[in-house]
Design a protein around this motif. Structure first.
Motif, mmCIF file in Angstrom:
data_model
loop_
_atom_site.group_PDB
_atom_site.id
_atom_site.type_symbol
_atom_site.label_atom_id
_atom_site.label_comp_id
_atom_site.label_asym_id
_atom_site.label_seq_id
_atom_site.Cartn_x
_atom_site.Cartn_y
_atom_site.Cartn_z
ATOM 1 N N PRO A 87 -24.340 10.370 -47.244
ATOM 2 C CA PRO A 87 -23.132 10.018 -48.010
ATOM 3 C C PRO A 87 -23.431 9.835 -49.492
ATOM 4 N N ASP A 88 -22.361 9.718 -50.279
ATOM 5 C CA ASP A 88 -22.504 9.559 -51.724
ATOM 6 C C ASP A 88 -23.186 8.251 -52.105
ATOM 7 N N THR A 89 -23.229 7.292 -51.175
ATOM 8 C CA THR A 89 -23.886 6.011 -51.456
ATOM 9 C C THR A 89 -25.402 6.122 -51.431
ATOM 10 N N PHE B 192 -29.840 3.405 -50.265
ATOM 11 C CA PHE B 192 -28.396 3.296 -50.068
ATOM 12 C C PHE B 192 -27.863 2.109 -50.856
ATOM 13 N N ASP B 193 -26.709 2.308 -51.491
ATOM 14 C CA ASP B 193 -26.023 1.199 -52.149
ATOM 15 C C ASP B 193 -25.260 0.417 -51.083
ATOM 16 N N GLY C 143 -28.683 17.786 -46.777
ATOM 17 C CA GLY C 143 -27.643 17.452 -47.752
ATOM 18 C C GLY C 143 -26.442 16.786 -47.123
ATOM 19 N N PRO D 248 -24.350 24.037 -54.952
ATOM 20 C CA PRO D 248 -23.711 23.801 -53.651
ATOM 21 C C PRO D 248 -23.469 25.089 -52.869
ATOM 22 N N THR E 266 -29.017 7.579 -52.725
ATOM 23 C CA THR E 266 -29.744 8.153 -53.856
ATOM 24 C C THR E 266 -31.033 8.767 -53.324
#
Length: 285
Positions: free
Chosen positions: A58-60, A13-14, A55, A80, A62
């Motif tokens: 979140p977008d944060t 996670f970022d 899936g 998708p 990887t």
């Protein structure tokens, strides 16, 4: 071929403080008709792993893996649209805290019906009949009346049963149960576990049970994966794990069970980070 096969799954996670690795190279396989338990204390990455499969991270986040396949199909490379056809239908998940997972603005009948509307071609009347059938299957009394109930009008145990009904609505091949007995009293916990195992046995689906409760593991699992701080410590069949655990962390978890107490106080599990460099997976069986 395993129903689900995951090899070397890594999730980062970022964050404001930099990258945080929540999962570090874990492996899972589960076959049709098998119950796999993923056990570990809070923060060990149990839920993160399954949310990666679904899936739903979140977008944060990887996500990387050498392999993430369901029935031989690579989930990571599905479009998708194709992934949505699998998730919720062939792979389904019961989330923690059913009260928080159900939408308070819609009736339980509507919410179960939405799953059927998305993944089947049933007519409106057929969906309504199927919802009643599902509520009966999970032990909801007076299911016809409960169709119009809102989540806040039901008990925690009933909401958990509604979540199970939603999860099994399309007869999934793999069901993921994330702490399905959290916040329920002991009697209701037993009922929910018995219900999940009954449904699993009747349908032959694979079942992944995420838990920190070794008692749940003993009652439900065929095979167990033990995690600690994002790493896989040990994997074994349930009998071997309880009779002859190999990893020090697994031994510590079992020694902390009340029935294994040898003194006036239960032992603490302790900190096993020092073992990461020497035995992250050597103890797997």
């Amino acid at each position: 071929m395993p129903l689900l096969e995951i090899r070397n799954l890594v999730v980062e996670f970022d964050t404001a403080a930099g990258p945080f690795r929540a999962l570090d190279g874990v492996d899972y396989t589960v076959d049709a008709g098998e119950v796999l338990a993923i056990v570990g204390e809070s923060g060990s990455g149990k839920s993160v792993a399954m949310l990666a499969v679904m899936g739903l991270l979140p977008d944060t986040a990887t996500i990387t893996a050498d392999r993430m396949a369901f029935e031989g199909r690579d989930l990571a490379t599905l479009s998708p649209k194709d992934r949505r056809q699998v998730i919720g239908k062939d792979i389904s998940m019961i989330f923690q805290e059913p009260i928080a997972s159900l939408n308070p603005c819609f009736t339980v009948g509507f919410q179960i019906g939405e799953v059927l509307k998305t993944h089947t071609r049933l007519s409106g009347s057929e969906r309504a009949a199927r919802v009643i059938e599902l509520l009966k299957a999970v032990g909801i009394p007076e299911p016809e009346r409960r169709l119009s109930s809102f989540p806040h009008q039901m008990s925690g145990g009933q909401c958990q049963r509604v979540m199970i009904a939603m999860a099994i609505a399309c007869s999934p091949k793999l069901l993921i149960a994330d702490e399905p007995t959290t916040a329920l009293d002991v009697t209701i916990q037993k009922q929910i576990l018995d219900l999940l195992l009954k449904l699993q046995a009747e349908s032959g689906m694979g079942l992944i049970m995420i838990t920190h409760d070794m008692g749940v593991v003993a009652e439900t699992a065929d095979r167990v994966v033990v995690q600690y701080q994002g790493r896989q410590m040990e994997e074994a069949d349930v009998l071997s794990l309880f009779e002859s655990p190999k990893h020090p962390y697994t031994k510590a978890l079992l020694s902390a069970l009340p029935e294994n107490a040898t003194g006036d106080r239960l032992p603490t599990v302790g900190d096993f980070r020092a073992l990461f460099e020497t035995a992250p997976k050597e103890a797997t069986a």
